[in-house]
Design an enzyme around this catalytic site. Structure first.
Site, PDB file in Angstrom:
ATOM      1  N   CYS A  13      30.652  25.923  38.055  1.00 61.57           N
ATOM      2  CA  CYS A  13      31.229  25.244  39.074  1.00 61.57           C
ATOM      3  C   CYS A  13      30.256  24.327  39.866  1.00 61.57           C
ATOM      4  CB  CYS A  13      31.874  26.285  40.105  1.00 61.57           C
ATOM      5  SG  CYS A  13      30.831  27.227  41.039  1.00 61.57           S
ATOM      6  N   HIS A  41      25.426  34.829  38.113  1.00 65.08           N
ATOM      7  CA  HIS A  41      25.681  36.084  37.938  1.00 65.08           C
ATOM      8  C   HIS A  41      25.927  36.145  36.328  1.00 65.08           C
ATOM      9  CE1 HIS A  41      27.107  37.705  41.917  1.00 65.08           C
ATOM     10  NE2 HIS A  41      25.643  37.839  41.586  1.00 65.08           N
ATOM     11  N   GLU A 138      28.166  36.394  48.918  1.00 64.02           N
ATOM     12  CA  GLU A 138      28.878  35.368  49.664  1.00 64.02           C
ATOM     13  C   GLU A 138      29.197  36.192  50.753  1.00 64.02           C
ATOM     14  OE1 GLU A 138      32.680  32.883  50.226  1.00 64.02           O
ATOM     15  OE2 GLU A 138      31.865  32.891  47.869  1.00 64.02           O
ATOM     16  N   CYS A 205      38.112  28.144  47.057  1.00 63.38           N
ATOM     17  CA  CYS A 205      37.442  26.875  46.697  1.00 63.38           C
ATOM     18  C   CYS A 205      38.622  26.502  45.493  1.00 63.38           C
ATOM     19  CB  CYS A 205      36.147  27.156  46.067  1.00 63.38           C
ATOM     20  SG  CYS A 205      35.766  25.643  45.059  1.00 63.38           S
ATOM     21  N   SER A 233      29.556  39.056  37.308  1.00 62.70           N
ATOM     22  CA  SER A 233      30.414  37.862  37.713  1.00 62.70           C
ATOM     23  C   SER A 233      31.858  38.666  38.244  1.00 62.70           C
ATOM     24  CB  SER A 233      30.440  36.757  36.842  1.00 62.70           C
ATOM     25  OG  SER A 233      31.551  36.046  37.143  1.00 62.70           O
ATOM     26  N   ASN A 235      33.968  36.558  39.648  1.00 60.17           N
ATOM     27  CA  ASN A 235      34.991  35.586  39.001  1.00 60.17           C
ATOM     28  C   ASN A 235      35.341  35.696  37.564  1.00 60.17           C
ATOM     29  OD1 ASN A 235      34.373  32.524  37.493  1.00 60.17           O
ATOM     30  ND2 ASN A 235      36.121  32.642  39.293  1.00 60.17           N
TER      31      ASN A 235
END
Length: 300
Positions: A13, A41, A138, A205, A233, A235
């Site tokens: 990203c 990650h 985060e 996002c 990760s 995500n």
């Protein structure tokens, strides 16, 4: 002939691209550069940058450093990190994602009572709630904006433990599922007392959220899918599960050497390769080349 395709929407990203670009620019000067936590990650990318000279450190090691340069990755950091840097004369190379920075500022303003969109009654007791993964870098940075007072909801069932007789301001980790966030919002709306206020801010996002429908379509369009991601990760786990829902023939791998060659059979007509927002394109390309070589052997 078996077709092998890399998902054009997969890969880093903007925030990760920016962090890696900053790291490479600093490393090109030949100066020592530290990074607070893994820059991304993905173990393969971390190793690539380590060979260029990037030194990954943890928070304890960071607090012992003085008079050095330290890169802050895209996930962001709590205020204490900047305070330690100031005291120890550490030069910060700040690669915090702009989306995360805006969210940090918003939560800090809410906590400090300066959030313009919030209109609490005098002396209203507000719960700041963050929908996110406990312990994620985060989320730690976001909770840090509230002096550790924010409540973190990782799983849907945890929303039931909120005090619905106190006002709630709900935010989200930028990479969480949009569907999951909406479910939390609906539950709070149904249970919040009419005597208090509830406001929520969709801080997910879109560059990440939009990958969900795209990766579903991609996974469904192939006979076999290899999802490439680091095991750390968050995500990656979310996107892999979406692929798996659409195509049972989806496999999670970190690198080409994890591919089970027995799944490459002659009845396969198309193979898809996709990944997380922390998966480098070069890694997916390496895996594509490996698969194409194995496919060629199979077809011969």
């Amino acid at each position: 002939m078996i077709k092998v395709e890399i998902d054009s929407g997969s890969g880093f990203c903007f925030g990760v691209v920016n962090a890696i670009k900053k790291a490479e620019e600093e490393l090109s000067t030949g100066e020592t550069l530290y990074c607070l936590g893994d820059i991304v990650h993905n173990g393969r990318e971390v190793n690539r940058l380590n060979t260029k000279g990037l030194i990954t450190i943890n928070h304890e090691e960071f607090s012992q450093l003085k008079n050095v340069k330290v890169l802050l990755r895209a996930h962001g950091e709590p205020p204490e990190t900047y305070e330690i840097a100031r005291k120890n004369n550490i030069e910060i190379i700040d690669a915090t994602c702009p989306v995360v920075l805006r969210l940090q500022k918003r939560i800090k303003q809410e906590h400090d009572g300066k959030q313009e969109v919030a209109t609490p009654a005098p002396n209203e007791d507000i719960q700041i709630v963050i929908y996110g993964k406990n312990g994620h870098a985060e989320v730690l940075g976001l909770v840090g904006q509230t002096a550790g007072e924010a409540i973190v909801i990782e799983h849907f069932d945890e929303v039931k433990e909120l005090n619905f007789n106190k006002s709630i301001r709900l935010y989200s980790q930028t990479t969480k599922s949009l569907d999951g966030f909406k479910r939390v919002v609906e539950y709070i709306q149904e249970h919040i007392s009419p005597e208090v206020t509830f406001e929520y801010y969709d801080t997910i996002c879109r560059q990440v959220a939009n990958r969900m429908p795209n990766i579903r379509t991609f996974a469904a369009s192939h006979d076999l899918v290899f999802f490439v991601s680091g095991k750390k990760s968050s995500n990656g786990k979310v996107l892999f599960n979406e692929c798996k829902k659409m195509n049972e023939n989806t496999y999670f791998i970190e690198s080409a050497d994890e591919i089970d060659l027995s799944v490459l059979t002659k009845d396969i007509r198309s193979i898809g390769i996709c990944g997380a927002t922390s998966t480098p394109k070069w890694l997916m390309e390496d895996i594509s080349m490996f698969i194409k070589e194995k496919v060629k052997e199979l077809e011969n």
